[in-house]
Design a protein around this motif. Structure first.
Motif, PDB file in Angstrom:
ATOM      1  N   UNK A  91      -1.719  12.427  67.788  1.00  0.00           N
ATOM      2  CA  UNK A  91      -2.438  11.970  68.966  1.00  0.00           C
ATOM      3  C   UNK A  91      -1.948  10.588  69.391  1.00  0.00           C
ATOM      4  N   UNK A  92      -1.369   9.819  68.460  1.00  0.00           N
ATOM      5  CA  UNK A  92      -0.856   8.494  68.795  1.00  0.00           C
ATOM      6  C   UNK A  92       0.597   8.542  69.270  1.00  0.00           C
ATOM      7  N   UNK A  93       1.131   9.718  69.439  1.00  0.00           N
ATOM      8  CA  UNK A  93       2.464   9.889  70.025  1.00  0.00           C
ATOM      9  C   UNK A  93       2.346   9.799  71.541  1.00  0.00           C
ATOM     10  N   UNK A  94       3.286   9.173  72.197  1.00  0.00           N
ATOM     11  CA  UNK A  94       3.284   9.092  73.658  1.00  0.00           C
ATOM     12  C   UNK A  94       3.798  10.419  74.220  1.00  0.00           C
ATOM     13  N   UNK A  95       2.929  11.402  74.235  1.00  0.00           N
ATOM     14  CA  UNK A  95       3.337  12.753  74.602  1.00  0.00           C
ATOM     15  C   UNK A  95       3.748  12.865  76.061  1.00  0.00           C
ATOM     16  N   UNK A  96       3.293  11.923  76.884  1.00  0.00           N
ATOM     17  CA  UNK A  96       3.677  11.962  78.288  1.00  0.00           C
ATOM     18  C   UNK A  96       5.183  11.770  78.448  1.00  0.00           C
TER      19      UNK A  96
ATOM     20  N   UNK B 170      -0.869  18.724  70.888  1.00  0.00           N
ATOM     21  CA  UNK B 170      -2.045  18.501  70.054  1.00  0.00           C
ATOM     22  C   UNK B 170      -2.792  17.297  70.607  1.00  0.00           C
ATOM     23  N   UNK B 171      -4.117  17.361  70.636  1.00  0.00           N
ATOM     24  CA  UNK B 171      -4.892  16.279  71.248  1.00  0.00           C
ATOM     25  C   UNK B 171      -5.890  15.645  70.284  1.00  0.00           C
ATOM     26  N   UNK B 172      -5.847  16.030  69.005  1.00  0.00           N
ATOM     27  CA  UNK B 172      -6.818  15.528  68.043  1.00  0.00           C
ATOM     28  C   UNK B 172      -6.144  14.773  66.903  1.00  0.00           C
ATOM     29  N   UNK B 173      -6.767  13.698  66.399  1.00  0.00           N
ATOM     30  CA  UNK B 173      -6.177  12.936  65.288  1.00  0.00           C
ATOM     31  C   UNK B 173      -6.274  13.643  63.940  1.00  0.00           C
ATOM     32  N   UNK B 174      -7.153  14.628  63.835  1.00  0.00           N
ATOM     33  CA  UNK B 174      -7.309  15.396  62.594  1.00  0.00           C
ATOM     34  C   UNK B 174      -7.317  16.878  62.923  1.00  0.00           C
TER      35      UNK B 174
END
Length: 293
Positions: A262-267, A276-280
């Motif tokens: 989730x901390x990846x700059x997916x944009x 994936x949109x969740x940290x866990x």
């Protein structure tokens, strides 16, 4: 798309007034006259149908909803059923007239905000409780309570930041708070983030100080990887920027085919990872990747 179907006009029968003048005479001449009239009407109707078919085949009056195969006329029952099924699927997927157009989204606003009233229950572990408010910029046509409900749902999800067992959240509407989630136009996001030296370029979100700034364009349109699932992308926005507020830095893809952190700059691209949109994950395991400077 609305499909307009033209209804073929009905043909009138022969005049009954002429037939009413025919009187029965000895020798059966009246039946012969009736037979002649009926035959004439049949010939006229047949000629009209032939002309109608020629006109339709030439495209002069045909009102088609899309391209058809050469020589095709009225679609068969299976084709019509398939067309209706596709239309229903498109309506369910939100690809109709209700979709948001990029040029309809305001690019700037007054820079003033309305705060969602009320508050929520505490969610999360037994550790610290972070309070937050949800604010929406004036004049953008989105109700603050709706945004607040969505933010609460995201932060309460079992795959969210509360899965660490230490972090809890509670929405408030007054007094002091630990951070603010603020939905704003691109221009306002640029202004506020720019005060801290960040260049959001009218396109992205940021976390500066106690502000989680959400770009209205991203909230409504998502990105190319989430264009069909805007709701999930909203979770990514909140989790990513709140993650920064919690002290997490950017991460990279941990390997091809694995879920993107989730901390990846997916944009900026998935680089082989899956969305994936969740940290866990659902088993409570952190979804992480290599640190990115």
């Amino acid at each position: 798309m609305n499909v307009h179907r033209s209804n073929p006009s009905s043909s009138s029968g022969a005049s009954h007034r002429r037939g009413s003048r025919v009187r029965r005479r000895r020798g059966g001449r009246a039946p012969l006259l009736w037979a002649g009239l009926v035959a004439g009407v049949v010939l006229l109707l047949a000629g009209g149908l032939v002309l109608g078919e020629r006109s339709a085949s030439s495209g002069g009056r045909a009102d088609a909803s899309g391209p058809s195969a050469p020589g095709s006329g009225t679609p068969s029952a299976p084709e019509a059923a398939e067309t209706e099924e596709k239309a229903e699927e498109e309506a369910e997927e939100g690809t109709g007239d209700d979709s948001v157009e990029a040029d309809s989204i305001p690019s700037s606003g007054p820079g003033t905000f309305v705060t969602a009233q009320g508050g929520g229950d505490r969610v999360g572990g037994s550790g610290r409780t972070l309070t937050y408010v949800v604010q929406v910029e004036d004049g953008i046509g989105i109700a603050a309570p709706e945004v607040a409900a969505e933010v609460e749902r995201i932060l309460a999800d079992e795959r969210g930041w509360t899965a660490d067992g230490r972090t809890g959240f509670r929405r408030v509407s007054g007094g002091t708070s630990d951070f603010r989630v603020r939905l704003a136009t691109a221009g306002t996001v640029d202004d506020i983030c720019g005060q801290y030296g960040l260049d959001t370029g009218g396109e992205v979100n940021c976390n500066v100080g106690q502000d989680v700034m959400v770009n209205l364009k991203r909230w409504l349109l998502a990105t190319q990887y989430y264009a069909d699932d805007v709701t999930s992308y909203r979770a990514l926005i909140i989790n990513h920027e709140v993650g920064h507020f919690l002290g997490h830095g950017h991460e990279g893809c941990p390997g091809a085919g694995r879920p993107a952190p989730v901390m990846m700059q997916q944009i900026k691209g998935l680089h082989g990872c899956r969305t994936n949109v969740w940290p866990y994950d659902r088993e409570g395991r952190a979804v992480t990747g290599p640190a990115v400077g």
